[in-house]
Design a protein around this motif. Structure first.
Motif, PDB file in Angstrom:
ATOM      1  N   TYR A  22     -16.067   9.886  12.345  1.00  0.00           N
ATOM      2  CA  TYR A  22     -14.712   9.411  12.657  1.00  0.00           C
ATOM      3  C   TYR A  22     -14.521   7.918  12.367  1.00  0.00           C
ATOM      4  O   TYR A  22     -13.397   7.416  12.477  1.00  0.00           O
ATOM      5  CB  TYR A  22     -14.384   9.695  14.127  1.00  0.00           C
ATOM      6  N   HIS A  23     -15.587   7.235  11.991  1.00  0.00           N
ATOM      7  CA  HIS A  23     -15.485   5.782  11.793  1.00  0.00           C
ATOM      8  C   HIS A  23     -14.584   5.443  10.618  1.00  0.00           C
ATOM      9  O   HIS A  23     -14.649   6.063   9.555  1.00  0.00           O
ATOM     10  CB  HIS A  23     -16.871   5.184  11.566  1.00  0.00           C
ATOM     11  N   HIS A  24     -13.749   4.456  10.810  1.00  0.00           N
ATOM     12  CA  HIS A  24     -12.831   3.987   9.770  1.00  0.00           C
ATOM     13  C   HIS A  24     -13.272   2.647   9.216  1.00  0.00           C
ATOM     14  O   HIS A  24     -13.455   2.470   8.014  1.00  0.00           O
ATOM     15  CB  HIS A  24     -11.412   3.898  10.344  1.00  0.00           C
ATOM     16  N   GLY A  25     -13.421   1.670  10.113  1.00  0.00           N
ATOM     17  CA  GLY A  25     -13.866   0.339   9.718  1.00  0.00           C
ATOM     18  C   GLY A  25     -12.806  -0.726   9.839  1.00  0.00           C
ATOM     19  O   GLY A  25     -13.116  -1.901  10.079  1.00  0.00           O
TER      20      GLY A  25
ATOM     21  N   ASN B 113     -24.597  12.398  18.576  1.00  0.00           N
ATOM     22  CA  ASN B 113     -23.491  11.526  18.956  1.00  0.00           C
ATOM     23  C   ASN B 113     -23.229  10.471  17.886  1.00  0.00           C
ATOM     24  O   ASN B 113     -22.070  10.166  17.571  1.00  0.00           O
ATOM     25  CB  ASN B 113     -23.778  10.841  20.289  1.00  0.00           C
ATOM     26  N   ASN B 114     -24.289   9.912  17.318  1.00  0.00           N
ATOM     27  CA  ASN B 114     -24.111   8.910  16.266  1.00  0.00           C
ATOM     28  C   ASN B 114     -23.499   9.530  15.016  1.00  0.00           C
ATOM     29  O   ASN B 114     -22.676   8.903  14.341  1.00  0.00           O
ATOM     30  CB  ASN B 114     -25.450   8.258  15.923  1.00  0.00           C
ATOM     31  N   ALA B 115     -23.901  10.751  14.704  1.00  0.00           N
ATOM     32  CA  ALA B 115     -23.344  11.434  13.534  1.00  0.00           C
ATOM     33  C   ALA B 115     -21.863  11.708  13.728  1.00  0.00           C
ATOM     34  O   ALA B 115     -21.059  11.564  12.789  1.00  0.00           O
ATOM     35  CB  ALA B 115     -24.107  12.733  13.282  1.00  0.00           C
TER      36      ALA B 115
ATOM     37  N   LEU C  19     -16.043   4.029  19.701  1.00  0.00           N
ATOM     38  CA  LEU C  19     -15.628   2.721  20.200  1.00  0.00           C
ATOM     39  C   LEU C  19     -14.458   2.186  19.385  1.00  0.00           C
ATOM     40  O   LEU C  19     -13.544   1.566  19.942  1.00  0.00           O
ATOM     41  CB  LEU C  19     -16.807   1.733  20.136  1.00  0.00           C
ATOM     42  N   GLU C  20     -14.451   2.444  18.086  1.00  0.00           N
ATOM     43  CA  GLU C  20     -13.347   1.970  17.249  1.00  0.00           C
ATOM     44  C   GLU C  20     -12.034   2.618  17.677  1.00  0.00           C
ATOM     45  O   GLU C  20     -10.994   1.942  17.756  1.00  0.00           O
ATOM     46  CB  GLU C  20     -13.619   2.273  15.785  1.00  0.00           C
ATOM     47  N   TYR C  21     -12.052   3.914  17.970  1.00  0.00           N
ATOM     48  CA  TYR C  21     -10.840   4.583  18.437  1.00  0.00           C
ATOM     49  C   TYR C  21     -10.390   4.003  19.773  1.00  0.00           C
ATOM     50  O   TYR C  21      -9.192   3.786  19.995  1.00  0.00           O
ATOM     51  CB  TYR C  21     -11.099   6.086  18.580  1.00  0.00           C
ATOM     52  N   ILE C  22     -11.338   3.758  20.667  1.00  0.00           N
ATOM     53  CA  ILE C  22     -10.995   3.233  21.991  1.00  0.00           C
ATOM     54  C   ILE C  22     -10.396   1.831  21.886  1.00  0.00           C
ATOM     55  O   ILE C  22      -9.357   1.538  22.496  1.00  0.00           O
ATOM     56  CB  ILE C  22     -12.242   3.225  22.903  1.00  0.00           C
ATOM     57  N   GLU C  23     -11.042   0.970  21.127  1.00  0.00           N
ATOM     58  CA  GLU C  23     -10.525  -0.399  20.992  1.00  0.00           C
ATOM     59  C   GLU C  23      -9.158  -0.399  20.317  1.00  0.00           C
ATOM     60  O   GLU C  23      -8.242  -1.123  20.745  1.00  0.00           O
ATOM     61  CB  GLU C  23     -11.521  -1.243  20.197  1.00  0.00           C
ATOM     62  N   THR C  24      -9.005   0.407  19.281  1.00  0.00           N
ATOM     63  CA  THR C  24      -7.707   0.492  18.600  1.00  0.00           C
ATOM     64  C   THR C  24      -6.657   1.074  19.537  1.00  0.00           C
ATOM     65  O   THR C  24      -5.530   0.569  19.626  1.00  0.00           O
ATOM     66  CB  THR C  24      -7.827   1.363  17.338  1.00  0.00           C
ATOM     67  N   GLY C  25      -7.021   2.132  20.245  1.00  0.00           N
ATOM     68  CA  GLY C  25      -6.075   2.769  21.159  1.00  0.00           C
ATOM     69  C   GLY C  25      -5.620   1.848  22.272  1.00  0.00           C
ATOM     70  O   GLY C  25      -4.443   1.865  22.657  1.00  0.00           O
ATOM     71  N   ASN C  26      -6.520   1.027  22.799  1.00  0.00           N
ATOM     72  CA  ASN C  26      -6.110   0.082  23.841  1.00  0.00           C
ATOM     73  C   ASN C  26      -5.153  -0.967  23.296  1.00  0.00           C
ATOM     74  O   ASN C  26      -4.240  -1.414  24.008  1.00  0.00           O
ATOM     75  CB  ASN C  26      -7.345  -0.566  24.468  1.00  0.00           C
TER      76      ASN C  26
ATOM     77  N   MET D 296      -7.823  18.459  27.180  1.00  0.00           N
ATOM     78  CA  MET D 296      -8.532  18.037  25.972  1.00  0.00           C
ATOM     79  C   MET D 296      -7.879  18.701  24.768  1.00  0.00           C
ATOM     80  O   MET D 296      -7.498  19.871  24.820  1.00  0.00           O
ATOM     81  CB  MET D 296     -10.023  18.362  26.050  1.00  0.00           C
ATOM     82  N   LEU D 297      -7.720  17.938  23.699  1.00  0.00           N
ATOM     83  CA  LEU D 297      -7.022  18.386  22.503  1.00  0.00           C
ATOM     84  C   LEU D 297      -7.955  18.267  21.299  1.00  0.00           C
ATOM     85  O   LEU D 297      -8.252  17.163  20.846  1.00  0.00           O
ATOM     86  CB  LEU D 297      -5.769  17.538  22.276  1.00  0.00           C
ATOM     87  N   HIS D 298      -8.415  19.411  20.793  1.00  0.00           N
ATOM     88  CA  HIS D 298      -9.297  19.441  19.618  1.00  0.00           C
ATOM     89  C   HIS D 298     -10.529  18.553  19.813  1.00  0.00           C
ATOM     90  O   HIS D 298     -10.768  17.599  19.072  1.00  0.00           O
ATOM     91  CB  HIS D 298      -8.522  19.019  18.363  1.00  0.00           C
ATOM     92  N   VAL D 299     -11.300  18.907  20.816  1.00  0.00           N
ATOM     93  CA  VAL D 299     -12.476  18.121  21.198  1.00  0.00           C
ATOM     94  C   VAL D 299     -13.759  18.953  21.163  1.00  0.00           C
ATOM     95  O   VAL D 299     -14.790  18.513  20.667  1.00  0.00           O
ATOM     96  CB  VAL D 299     -12.292  17.518  22.613  1.00  0.00           C
ATOM     97  N   GLY D 300     -13.688  20.168  21.683  1.00  0.00           N
ATOM     98  CA  GLY D 300     -14.880  20.984  21.842  1.00  0.00           C
ATOM     99  C   GLY D 300     -15.589  21.333  20.554  1.00  0.00           C
ATOM    100  O   GLY D 300     -16.772  21.711  20.572  1.00  0.00           O
ATOM    101  N   MET D 301     -14.919  21.184  19.426  1.00  0.00           N
ATOM    102  CA  MET D 301     -15.539  21.508  18.128  1.00  0.00           C
ATOM    103  C   MET D 301     -16.694  20.574  17.797  1.00  0.00           C
ATOM    104  O   MET D 301     -17.473  20.844  16.886  1.00  0.00           O
ATOM    105  CB  MET D 301     -14.511  21.444  16.994  1.00  0.00           C
ATOM    106  N   ASN D 302     -16.812  19.448  18.518  1.00  0.00           N
ATOM    107  CA  ASN D 302     -17.916  18.510  18.303  1.00  0.00           C
ATOM    108  C   ASN D 302     -18.906  18.478  19.462  1.00  0.00           C
ATOM    109  O   ASN D 302     -19.800  17.636  19.482  1.00  0.00           O
ATOM    110  CB  ASN D 302     -17.389  17.093  18.078  1.00  0.00           C
TER     111      ASN D 302
END
Length: 277
Positions: free
Chosen positions: A11-14, A4-6, A97-104, A138-144
């Motif tokens: 996907y981390h941007h910063g 999960n961390n990997a 978390l970065e995607y979630i915070e940005t998305g909100n 779900m859209l392009h999720v299962g690959m991970n």
């Protein structure tokens, strides 16, 4: 490092929200006049973008004003679209978390924060009550996600009986060595591709019936051809696009993905399933 961390690190941007704000300004938009359509090039992170989302949603018989689940929601682009266009309430869950915070924050820009809720969490261990949702996708999720049975068991748990669930994932078509990096994985260690049959078997074990399967390879190839034509015409890329998410290496990741699809190793596939009871 855990899997999960990997994945989260991949996907981390910063500084994702700032990057989107800057790209919007470069395209002549402000936070006061930004629309869902303006954001689609960056927050529909799957082959075919909005057109692919539309194609999947057209096959899902959700009840009117349903409470819908977006698994692996990313920035929540599809969730906002489903809420605004189809008048559903949507809850999205994603590891990043970065995607979630940005998305909100993007939801607030569009005044959709009451219709769309994005939460950080794992798709195989969600915080929602049994039978909480009238449908999902779900859209392009299962690959991970390695354990497809655990994934679909959890999705089945939180869906109501007879609810429809739509999948649009990249799936294995033939044996062979894939070229990396690709958008969902820098290398093979976090790429968890499975075949259509493996998806179907996991869904059936989790209490779903398979309604329809659509191999979207031809759609993908046509989409890639349009991308190539724009590049050949030397049209400047839009300020807001997937390069904002993937940063350096975007072109290589997309090129490798196109090559893997073209060579018949992988393909984007839709599966429409319905929870039996």
């Amino acid at each position: 490092m855990s899997t999960n961390n990997a994945i989260t690190e991949h996907y981390h941007h910063g500084a994702l929200l700032t990057a989107i704000e800057t790209a919007l300004a470069d395209s002549g938009k402000t936070l006061k006049d930004v629309t869902i359509e303006d954001l689609a090039p960056v927050d529909e992170f799957h082959i075919g973008g909005r057109a692919a989302t539309d194609h999947l949603l057209a096959q899902l018989s959700y009840p009117a004003q349903g409470h819908i689940l977006d698994v692996g929601c990313g920035l929540g682009g599809a969730a906002r679209y489903v809420a605004k266009v189809f008048n559903h309430t949507v809850v999205g869950v994603d590891l990043s978390l970065e995607y979630i915070e940005t998305g909100n924050d993007l939801c607030k820009w569009l005044n959709l924060e009451t219709a769309v809720t994005l939460e950080q969490g794992s798709a195989v261990s969600m915080s929602f009550e049994d039978g909480a949702f009238a449908g999902g996708y779900m859209l392009h999720v299962g690959m991970n996600i390695a354990d497809k049975s655990a994934l679909f068991n959890e999705v089945s748990r939180v869906l109501k009986p007879q609810a429809y669930f739509g999948i649009y994932d990249i799936m294995r078509q033939n044996d062979g060595v894939l070229t990396y990096p690709v958008p969902w994985a820098a290398q093979e260690n976090i790429s968890e591709l499975a075949t259509i049959e493996e998806y179907k078997e996991a869904l059936v074990r989790s209490g779903f019936k398979i309604v329809k399967v659509n191999d979207r390879r031809e759609f993908a190839l046509q989409f890639f051809q349009k991308m190539a034509a724009k590049k050949q015409a030397k049209k400047a890329p839009a300020a807001l696009g997937l390069h904002v998410l993937m940063q350096q290496g975007t072109a290589q990741k997309i090129q490798n993905m196109i090559g893997n699809v073209t060579n018949g190793l992988i393909s984007p596939v839709e599966i429409i399933a319905q929870k039996i009871s």
